[in-house]
Design an enzyme around this catalytic site. Structure first.
Site, PDB file in Angstrom:
ATOM      1  N   GLU A  69       3.074  -1.951  -5.471  1.00  0.00           N
ATOM      2  CA  GLU A  69       2.667  -3.327  -5.179  1.00  0.00           C
ATOM      3  C   GLU A  69       2.202  -4.070  -6.423  1.00  0.00           C
ATOM      4  OE1 GLU A  69       1.743  -0.727  -3.354  1.00  0.00           O
ATOM      5  OE2 GLU A  69       2.142  -1.145  -1.239  1.00  0.00           O
ATOM      6  N   PHE A 121      -7.510   2.105  10.237  1.00  0.00           N
ATOM      7  CA  PHE A 121      -6.557   2.700   9.299  1.00  0.00           C
ATOM      8  C   PHE A 121      -5.955   1.604   8.403  1.00  0.00           C
ATOM      9  CE2 PHE A 121      -2.106   4.019   8.361  1.00  0.00           C
ATOM     10  CZ  PHE A 121      -2.427   5.039   7.470  1.00  0.00           C
ATOM     11  N   GLN A 122      -5.974   1.836   7.124  1.00  0.00           N
ATOM     12  CA  GLN A 122      -5.459   0.895   6.121  1.00  0.00           C
ATOM     13  C   GLN A 122      -6.114  -0.480   6.241  1.00  0.00           C
ATOM     14  OE1 GLN A 122      -1.093   1.197   6.068  1.00  0.00           O
ATOM     15  NE2 GLN A 122      -1.300   2.843   4.571  1.00  0.00           N
ATOM     16  N   LYS A 176      -2.203  -8.549  11.820  1.00  0.00           N
ATOM     17  CA  LYS A 176      -0.949  -8.174  12.473  1.00  0.00           C
ATOM     18  C   LYS A 176      -0.726  -8.958  13.768  1.00  0.00           C
ATOM     19  CE  LYS A 176       1.554  -4.023  14.011  1.00  0.00           C
ATOM     20  NZ  LYS A 176       2.866  -4.332  13.433  1.00  0.00           N
ATOM     21  N   MET A 187      -3.331   0.389 -30.305  1.00  0.00           N
ATOM     22  CA  MET A 187      -4.370  -0.590 -30.594  1.00  0.00           C
ATOM     23  C   MET A 187      -5.755   0.054 -30.605  1.00  0.00           C
ATOM     24  SD  MET A 187      -4.827  -3.576 -31.603  1.00  0.00           S
ATOM     25  CE  MET A 187      -3.679  -4.892 -31.197  1.00  0.00           C
TER      26      MET A 187
END
Lengths: 590, 173
Positions: A50, A112-113, A162, A496
């Protein structure tokens, strides 16, 4: 009118906003959207993480100037998008992330999630929304697109429960949004314009300091006209590169911590600093109380908070850069009367600095940096002079410039060399993570750029550290048939940080030496891309030509000197006129 | 920071009355390292709008940033620095004071002088309510402390300009 589901409404809104494609990764809470996306006519680009989806959306937005859109699921999908949201916010790029959320009745139950992504992203987005019902979805999406792209652009998160997506409502898309509390101020104040013009005409040693706001407001042409009309030299921030032509005689190069000698000297010596769409970032100013002390400051910025945040300005102008510059040009007239004699002397001083500041990396590489056996890459595959990384970027410039390419970068030494040794003549050609400094930005940003400009040459200049942060995106590139070319400056270390350790931490390379790392040629092949490698300086041009000419995705692995350093460098806490590796005597002159 | 040049400002912040807006304001202030000395929030006559009264301190440059950063929030409709105006401010404090024997009469007269109320009486304590500006409240509490304060709670300050609120809007430039 028939009712649509929330998911259908969302897709209809995207179409109304002119969205052509969406980057993302599906999950349980976004299935409804994907269900309708299939026959929507919109393209869905499946990234493999993502974070990459959001960076790709940012790449798309930077190239096109239109908001980039990403779609992620709830929970980990949303938290993975956090870095991308913060990156786009800090670099003022319009990106909208739509995240799935658990059903409304489950919110707050540690479902959940489930995460409170609106709470998490509040300080790293321009604004965010939790859509509370299907009826308000269309209006919220309209508002999100408007806020993302107007004023000082930025990232937006829209969280979609949802059941809001599954519920139905009549679809009505508002034609216009007007927010009581949000009205960007775009027109410059005439009084400030007059004051600015007065200072510009009176200045003997002016400098224009232009940032990302120039490209954002499409003010490049107006900026060029102003610079030429008054013969004012221009320096760019990292984000501003390309906003003024890199090959123009009035161009000073980038300023700041790794700014070019003449740019930093000119800013420290100037009597008028004209800031356009730039925010006096700490990497630009160095020690703040010693920054441009001799100068009056005119600052043009669409964001009022950018003004008087770090420095006091004599002429603040809250306005769109293009509108402000146009107003200034109008008042100036075609042939303004400025002090030509003083300007001649000023440009001559700058020419002298340009000459004085020339750095021969070949000499530096040998004498100051590469000490032969101390450089692990020195002996890789035999004993010969290693490739100097700056030379790879120079070669890239020579071989690619005629094809008007888009150059993306990761973050670190290679990023600075890509800023110093590649000359950008057009805006929106250099895509780099400036504010947040995200390693792993370049490869997904290149996906966004290539999808937006299928015919263009898109290159990711990377380090061997950064490229691994989103290496999984090679799959996306191969699957989507994107002919992206990756140039890896492979020095076997996190260059760096290693540079700071070499210069300021007694050469203790804790945590920065990467060892041999993966075989990037075989890695590319494993993903279905082509791989080339150069280990000797004389191979660089050939590999670059072959790699750029090859069809499809290519990874070019350049084994470079580990001890090459990014110069000039202003050490932390020093004023920007105090640059390594120049001797104090040179800096004390004038 | 310039220690000699610290200003204390009372800001009236008109915001959309929506969930999460107070969180946006406080996240902004803590995230950027600004101070909040007092904060009070309530719905206005327009139910879509809430008013936050916020007391903060900092150098003039910090105060300017706080105001601008607040204005930048999409849900913030207006920010007015009341300290530039003629305004009234009030705070409410509830105090439980030890009150035994002769103290009881004296406390009652103190309460009267400061236009307070006695809300609850127990054999050993009085629970009293006072409203006033910050200075008045401070003075009362110093006096009451002589008797022994057992418990004390107070609201944040809330404030209003004497002229019509939000009549003037200052442009950033």
């Amino acid at each position: 009118m028939a009712e649509l589901t929330g998911a259908q409404i969302l897709i209809e809104c995207w179409k109304k906003e002119g969205v052509e494609l969406v980057f993302g990764y599906p999950g349980a809470t976004t299935i409804d959207i994907h269900h309708y996306l299939m026959e929507s006519g919109l393209r869905f680009v499946l990234t493999r993480h993502e974070q990459a989806a959001v960076h790709a959306a940012e790449g798309y937005a930077r190239v096109t100037g239109r908001p980039g859109v990403a779609l992620v699921t709830s929970g980990p999908g949303a938290t993975n998008a956090v870095t991308g949201l913060a990156a786009a916010y800090l670099d003022s790029i319009p990106v909208i992330v739509f995240s799935g959320q658990v059903a409304r009745m489950m919110i707050g139950n540690d479902a959940f999630q489930e995460v409170d992504i609106v709470g998490i992203t509040r300080p790293i987005t321009k604004h965010n929304y939790l859509v509370r019902d299907t009826e308000s979805l269309a209006r919220t999406v309209k508002e999100a697109f408007y806020v993302a792209a107007s004023g000082r652009p930025g990232s937006i998160l829209v969280d979609l429960p949802k059941d809001v997506l599954a519920g139905t409502a009549e679809f009505r898309y508002p034609g216009k949004v007007r927010l009581r509390a949000y009205q960007p101020h775009l027109e410059p104040h005439p009084k400030q314009v007059a004051k600015a013009v007065e200072l510009m005409l009176a200045a003997k040693k002016p400098v224009i300091y232009a940032g990302g706001g120039v490209a954002m407001s499409r003010a490049g042409k107006a900026l060029l006209t102003l610079a030429e009309r008054l013969q004012i030299p221009v320096t760019n921030t990292l984000m501003g590169l390309g906003g003024f032509p890199g090959t123009h005689p009035l161009f000073l190069g980038m300023l700041g911590m790794h700014g070019l000698y003449q740019a930093n000297r000119a800013v420290q010596e100037c009597d008028l600093l004209i800031a356009v769409g730039a925010r006096f970032d700490d990497r630009v100013t160095g020690r703040l109380d010693r920054f441009a002390q001799k100068a009056k400051i005119i600052q043009i910025d669409v964001d009022p908070t950018s003004i008087h945040k770090r420095v006091t300005t004599q002429v603040p102008m809250v306005a769109d850069a293009q509108q402000a510059l146009q107003a200034i040009l109008e008042l100036l007239g075609r042939s303004p009367d400025y002090d030509r004699e003083a300007r001649g002397a000023w440009l001559a001083a700058i020419a002298r600095w340009k000459n004085e500041g020339l750095l021969d990396y070949r000499r530096l590489g040998r004498a100051a940096s590469c000490t032969g056996p101390g450089c692990v890459n020195h002996g890789r595959g035999g004993s010969f002079e290693p490739i100097q990384p700056q030379m790879v970027v120079e070669t890239l410039y020579e071989k690619a410039k005629d094809r008007d390419p888009y150059i993306c970068t990761e973050v670190g030494q290679h990023q600075m060399w890509a800023a110093q040794y590649y000359l950008y003549d057009k805006p929106r050609r250099f895509l780099t993570s400036g504010g947040l400094g995200v390693m792993g930005f370049g490869l997904p940003a290149a996906i966004g750029a290539q999808v937006a400009r299928p015919e263009a040459l898109v290159i990711d200049v990377a380090g061997d550290g950064s490229i691994l942060m989103n290496i999984q995106e090679l799959v996306t590139i191969v699957e989507e048939k994107l002919p992206i070319k990756v140039v890896i400056l492979n020095n076997g270390c996190l260059g760096m940080v290693r540079q700071w350790q070499q210069l300021f931490y007694g050469g203790r390379y804790s945590g920065t030496l990467l060892g041999a790392g993966p075989d990037f040629v075989r890695l590319a092949e494993a993903f279905g891309a082509r791989g080339f490698r150069a280990t000797r300086p004389e191979e660089v041009a050939g590999v670059m030509e072959k790699g750029l000419a090859a069809e499809g995705p290519v990874v070019m692995d350049f084994i470079v000197c580990q001890q090459a350093l990014v110069y000039p460098m202003v050490a932390a806490g020093k004023e920007i006129g105090d640059m390594l590796p120049y001797a104090a005597e040179i800096l004390a002159q004038d | 920071m310039d220690k000699l040049n610290i200003l204390r400002r009372t800001l009236s912040v008109l915001v959309d009355n929506e969930p999460g807006v107070l969180a946006r304001v406080t996240t902004l202030i803590s995230g950027r390292g600004f101070n909040i000395e007092s904060l009070s929030v309530a719905e206005t006559m327009d139910p879509k709008v809430s008013l936050i009264t916020l007391i903060t301190s900092g150098s003039p440059q910090i105060i300017e940033q706080i105001i601008k950063q607040l204005r930048k929030l999409v849900n913030v409709i207006k920010v007015v620095d009341l300290s530039d105006e003629d305004y009234v401010e009030k705070q409410l404090v509830l105090v439980k004071v030890r009150a035994a024997g002769p103290d009881r009469a004296e406390l009652r007269s103190l309460c009267e002088i400061f236009k307070g109320k006695i809300l609850d009486v127990s054999p050993r304590t009085y629970t009293m309510e006072f409203t006033g500006n910050e200075k008045k409240i401070r003075d009362i509490l110093i006096l009451l402390d002589e008797f022994g304060i057992e418990e004390q709670v107070s609201t944040g300050l809330t404030a209003m300009a004497r002229t019509r609120l939000f009549k003037k809007e200052r442009r950033p430039d």
